[in-house]
Design a protein around this motif. Structure first.
Motif, PDB file in Angstrom:
ATOM      1  N   GLY A  30      17.127  -0.047  15.751  1.00 17.64           N
ATOM      2  CA  GLY A  30      17.298   1.322  15.277  1.00 17.64           C
ATOM      3  C   GLY A  30      18.725   1.810  15.257  1.00 17.64           C
ATOM      4  N   PHE A  31      19.676   0.950  15.602  1.00 21.10           N
ATOM      5  CA  PHE A  31      21.086   1.340  15.568  1.00 21.10           C
ATOM      6  C   PHE A  31      21.581   1.377  14.122  1.00 21.10           C
ATOM      7  CE2 PHE A  31      20.774   0.351  19.991  1.00 21.10           C
ATOM      8  CZ  PHE A  31      21.783   1.064  20.614  1.00 21.10           C
ATOM      9  N   VAL A  32      22.662   2.106  13.916  1.00 24.06           N
ATOM     10  CA  VAL A  32      23.274   2.228  12.595  1.00 24.06           C
ATOM     11  C   VAL A  32      24.710   1.721  12.686  1.00 24.06           C
ATOM     12  CG1 VAL A  32      23.965   3.808  10.752  1.00 24.06           C
ATOM     13  CG2 VAL A  32      21.837   4.207  12.015  1.00 24.06           C
ATOM     14  N   ALA A  33      25.082   0.840  11.761  1.00 21.31           N
ATOM     15  CA  ALA A  33      26.439   0.296  11.748  1.00 21.31           C
ATOM     16  C   ALA A  33      27.389   1.281  11.068  1.00 21.31           C
ATOM     17  CB  ALA A  33      26.457  -1.047  11.022  1.00 21.31           C
ATOM     18  N   HIS A  44      21.133   7.609  17.455  1.00 29.46           N
ATOM     19  CA  HIS A  44      20.985   9.034  17.730  1.00 29.46           C
ATOM     20  C   HIS A  44      19.512   9.415  17.674  1.00 29.46           C
ATOM     21  CE1 HIS A  44      25.324   9.620  17.395  1.00 29.46           C
ATOM     22  NE2 HIS A  44      25.287   8.873  16.301  1.00 29.46           N
ATOM     23  N   GLY A  45      19.030   9.994  18.767  1.00 34.12           N
ATOM     24  CA  GLY A  45      17.667  10.506  18.844  1.00 34.12           C
ATOM     25  C   GLY A  45      17.680  11.974  19.206  1.00 34.12           C
ATOM     26  N   ASP A  46      16.527  12.460  19.676  1.00 37.62           N
ATOM     27  CA  ASP A  46      16.436  13.871  20.044  1.00 37.62           C
ATOM     28  C   ASP A  46      17.378  14.212  21.196  1.00 37.62           C
ATOM     29  OD1 ASP A  46      14.545  14.226  18.095  1.00 37.62           O
ATOM     30  OD2 ASP A  46      12.850  13.844  19.449  1.00 37.62           O
ATOM     31  N   LYS A  47      17.362  13.375  22.243  1.00 32.73           N
ATOM     32  CA  LYS A  47      18.219  13.616  23.393  1.00 32.73           C
ATOM     33  C   LYS A  47      19.058  12.392  23.737  1.00 32.73           C
ATOM     34  CE  LYS A  47      15.027  16.946  25.515  1.00 32.73           C
ATOM     35  NZ  LYS A  47      14.247  17.277  26.735  1.00 32.73           N
ATOM     36  N   VAL A  48      19.099  11.440  22.818  1.00 31.35           N
ATOM     37  CA  VAL A  48      19.768  10.177  23.091  1.00 31.35           C
ATOM     38  C   VAL A  48      20.919   9.982  22.105  1.00 31.35           C
ATOM     39  CG1 VAL A  48      19.491   7.689  23.360  1.00 31.35           C
ATOM     40  CG2 VAL A  48      17.574   9.221  23.848  1.00 31.35           C
ATOM     41  N   HIS A  49      22.078   9.615  22.623  1.00 33.72           N
ATOM     42  CA  HIS A  49      23.237   9.252  21.791  1.00 33.72           C
ATOM     43  C   HIS A  49      23.850   8.007  22.409  1.00 33.72           C
ATOM     44  CE1 HIS A  49      23.142  12.963  19.415  1.00 33.72           C
ATOM     45  NE2 HIS A  49      22.898  13.592  20.557  1.00 33.72           N
ATOM     46  N   LEU A  50      23.563   6.854  21.819  1.00 32.15           N
ATOM     47  CA  LEU A  50      24.051   5.572  22.320  1.00 32.15           C
ATOM     48  C   LEU A  50      25.161   5.052  21.420  1.00 32.15           C
ATOM     49  CD1 LEU A  50      20.828   3.641  23.394  1.00 32.15           C
ATOM     50  CD2 LEU A  50      22.855   3.907  24.807  1.00 32.15           C
ATOM     51  N   TYR A  51      26.208   4.498  22.043  1.00 33.60           N
ATOM     52  CA  TYR A  51      27.325   3.931  21.289  1.00 33.60           C
ATOM     53  C   TYR A  51      27.624   2.539  21.831  1.00 33.60           C
ATOM     54  CZ  TYR A  51      27.882   8.955  20.581  1.00 33.60           C
ATOM     55  OH  TYR A  51      27.659  10.276  20.318  1.00 33.60           O
ATOM     56  N   ILE A  52      27.775   1.582  20.929  1.00 33.47           N
ATOM     57  CA  ILE A  52      28.099   0.205  21.305  1.00 33.47           C
ATOM     58  C   ILE A  52      29.306  -0.248  20.499  1.00 33.47           C
ATOM     59  CG2 ILE A  52      27.336  -2.193  21.313  1.00 33.47           C
ATOM     60  CD1 ILE A  52      24.572  -1.343  21.850  1.00 33.47           C
ATOM     61  N   LEU A  53      30.303  -0.789  21.202  1.00 34.48           N
ATOM     62  CA  LEU A  53      31.499  -1.335  20.572  1.00 34.48           C
ATOM     63  C   LEU A  53      31.560  -2.824  20.880  1.00 34.48           C
ATOM     64  CD1 LEU A  53      33.814  -0.088  18.895  1.00 34.48           C
ATOM     65  CD2 LEU A  53      35.182  -0.081  20.976  1.00 34.48           C
ATOM     66  N   ILE A  54      31.707  -3.647  19.842  1.00 41.86           N
ATOM     67  CA  ILE A  54      31.645  -5.108  19.982  1.00 41.86           C
ATOM     68  C   ILE A  54      33.024  -5.709  19.741  1.00 41.86           C
ATOM     69  CG2 ILE A  54      30.584  -7.218  19.132  1.00 41.86           C
ATOM     70  CD1 ILE A  54      28.253  -5.554  18.141  1.00 41.86           C
ATOM     71  N   TYR A  55      33.457  -6.590  20.638  1.00 42.63           N
ATOM     72  CA  TYR A  55      34.647  -7.401  20.419  1.00 42.63           C
ATOM     73  C   TYR A  55      34.300  -8.843  20.761  1.00 42.63           C
ATOM     74  CZ  TYR A  55      39.399  -9.185  20.520  1.00 42.63           C
ATOM     75  OH  TYR A  55      40.531  -9.911  20.274  1.00 42.63           O
ATOM     76  N   VAL A  56      34.028  -9.650  19.739  1.00 43.65           N
ATOM     77  CA  VAL A  56      33.603 -11.044  19.863  1.00 43.65           C
ATOM     78  C   VAL A  56      32.353 -11.111  20.742  1.00 43.65           C
ATOM     79  CG1 VAL A  56      34.317 -13.421  20.315  1.00 43.65           C
ATOM     80  CG2 VAL A  56      36.025 -11.727  19.628  1.00 43.65           C
ATOM     81  N   ASP A  57      32.479 -11.485  22.027  1.00 47.25           N
ATOM     82  CA  ASP A  57      31.309 -11.560  22.908  1.00 47.25           C
ATOM     83  C   ASP A  57      31.398 -10.550  24.052  1.00 47.25           C
ATOM     84  OD1 ASP A  57      33.411 -12.730  24.159  1.00 47.25           O
ATOM     85  OD2 ASP A  57      32.362 -14.548  24.779  1.00 47.25           O
ATOM     86  N   ASP A  58      32.255  -9.548  23.906  1.00 46.73           N
ATOM     87  CA  ASP A  58      32.371  -8.473  24.888  1.00 46.73           C
ATOM     88  C   ASP A  58      31.820  -7.185  24.304  1.00 46.73           C
ATOM     89  OD1 ASP A  58      33.632 -10.074  26.829  1.00 46.73           O
ATOM     90  OD2 ASP A  58      35.555  -9.813  25.827  1.00 46.73           O
ATOM     91  N   LEU A  59      31.093  -6.429  25.129  1.00 49.27           N
ATOM     92  CA  LEU A  59      30.463  -5.193  24.666  1.00 49.27           C
ATOM     93  C   LEU A  59      30.870  -4.022  25.548  1.00 49.27           C
ATOM     94  CD1 LEU A  59      26.762  -6.385  24.096  1.00 49.27           C
ATOM     95  CD2 LEU A  59      28.607  -6.320  22.430  1.00 49.27           C
ATOM     96  N   LEU A  60      31.091  -2.873  24.897  1.00 50.26           N
ATOM     97  CA  LEU A  60      31.240  -1.604  25.597  1.00 50.26           C
ATOM     98  C   LEU A  60      30.058  -0.726  25.211  1.00 50.26           C
ATOM     99  CD1 LEU A  60      35.018  -0.599  25.355  1.00 50.26           C
ATOM    100  CD2 LEU A  60      33.753  -1.357  27.364  1.00 50.26           C
ATOM    101  N   VAL A  61      29.352  -0.216  26.209  1.00 47.76           N
ATOM    102  CA  VAL A  61      28.160   0.602  25.968  1.00 47.76           C
ATOM    103  C   VAL A  61      28.344   1.937  26.671  1.00 47.76           C
ATOM    104  CG1 VAL A  61      25.661   0.763  26.167  1.00 47.76           C
ATOM    105  CG2 VAL A  61      26.746  -1.477  25.898  1.00 47.76           C
TER     106      VAL A  61
END
Length: 315
Positions: A30-33, A44-61
């Motif tokens: 359900g994520f959007v690029a 983005h949901g009713d009360k949810v805002h998730l962000y993911i940043l990808i660098y090769v095999d490292d993730l920031l959430v």
């Protein structure tokens, strides 16, 4: 190798295969690029805002609630082999420190490593990254070529990475990068000047705090400042509130025939950077309090920008 169903770690195609696998899984979840940053995914949901940043095999959430972060990490662990390193503290050479008011980003460890590599740990600090009025040139008549150009290239390349969090050295490092092909003793002395400045400002960096959601961009340019090809250099900085989020010091690709044209091209580059930043803020669902503002100190460039007839007359 061509018959493998999975990419082996270390192959040239491994990063692309890993990104394709991960991005498709996030899209199915359900994520959007983001359309302007391929490494950014949002949910983005009713009360949810998730962000993911990808660098090769490292993730920031990150998220507005810790419970959603833990839920996402749990799902990721069931699908991929990964390790949760906890709260952000060190990422790609950048140290992140939080306090009650905001987030501080610096590269203290990276800068100390560069000083060790250049054997300048004991050097005397200097108060500025360059000498006032000093200009570099490719002319070798007054200065001797370096016997070890590889060392110069390594140090300058490392300094270029430092500009990710150090705007104060961006302009000088931009000049040093223009002479990687044939550095001289003058270029090495200028690089040592930057290292001495970093020696006294190891802990300097960027500080982000929530103090307004308005975008302001400051652009400037010199005119024919390069002694070799007479091209101008564009410099701009973009602020979100009082926090610096983007900047650049880059030589213009053409020779400007006047200071007006040089400043106008600087405005052009600043606008080209401002638009994708607005798109990213829209992807993050961050509304701006007002329309973005661009500041320029050249009256003729502002007149040229507001009058299409003058624009076509100047070519």
């Amino acid at each position: 190798m061509c018959c493998l169903h999975k990419a082996l770690y270390g192959l040239k195609l491994a990063p692309r295969a890993s990104y394709t696998r991960l991005s498709q899984w996030l899209l199915d979840l359900g994520f959007v690029a983001s359309q302007v940053d391929t490494s950014l995914f949002t949910f983005h949901g009713d009360k949810v805002h998730l962000y993911i940043l990808i660098y090769v095999d490292d993730l920031l959430v990150t998220d507005t609630h810790d419970s959603f972060i833990f839920s996402l990490i749990t799902k990721l662990m069931t699908e991929f082999s990964l390790k949760d390193l906890g709260a952000l503290g060190y990422f790609l050479g950048i140290q992140a420190t939080r306090d009650a008011h905001g987030l501080h980003l610096c590269q203290s460890k990276n800068i100390l490593d560069i000083l060790h590599r250049a054997r300048m740990v004991g050097a005397k600090p200097y108060s500025a990254p360059c000498l006032s009025g000093a200009k570099l040139s490719a002319n070798t008549s007054d200065h001797d070529p370096l016997s070890d150009a590889i060392e110069y290239r390594k140090i300058v390349s490392a300094l270029q990475y430092c500009t990710l969090s150090r705007l104060d050295i961006a302009s000088t490092v931009n000049q040093l990068c223009q002479y990687l092909h044939a550095p001289t003793s003058a270029h090495w002395a200028s690089a040592n000047q930057v290292l001495r400045y970093l020696k006294g400002t190891v802990d300097h960096g960027l500080y982000y705090t929530h103090n307004g959601l308005n975008l302001q961009t400051y652009s400037d340019s010199d005119w024919a400042d390069d002694l070799d090809d007479r091209r101008s250099t564009t410099r701009y900085g973009v602020f979100l509130g009082s926090s610096l989020i983007s900047w650049s010091a880059k030589k213009q690709p053409m020779v400007s025939q006047s200071s007006t044209k040089a400043e106008y091209h600087a405005l052009d580059f600043a606008v080209a950077e401002l638009y994708p930043l607005c798109m990213i803020l829209r992807d993050l669902h961050i509304p701006l309090h007002s329309s973005p503002i661009i500041w320029c100190d050249n009256i003729n460039a502002l007149a040229l920008d507001s009058n299409l007839i003058l624009y076509f007359m100047h070519g």
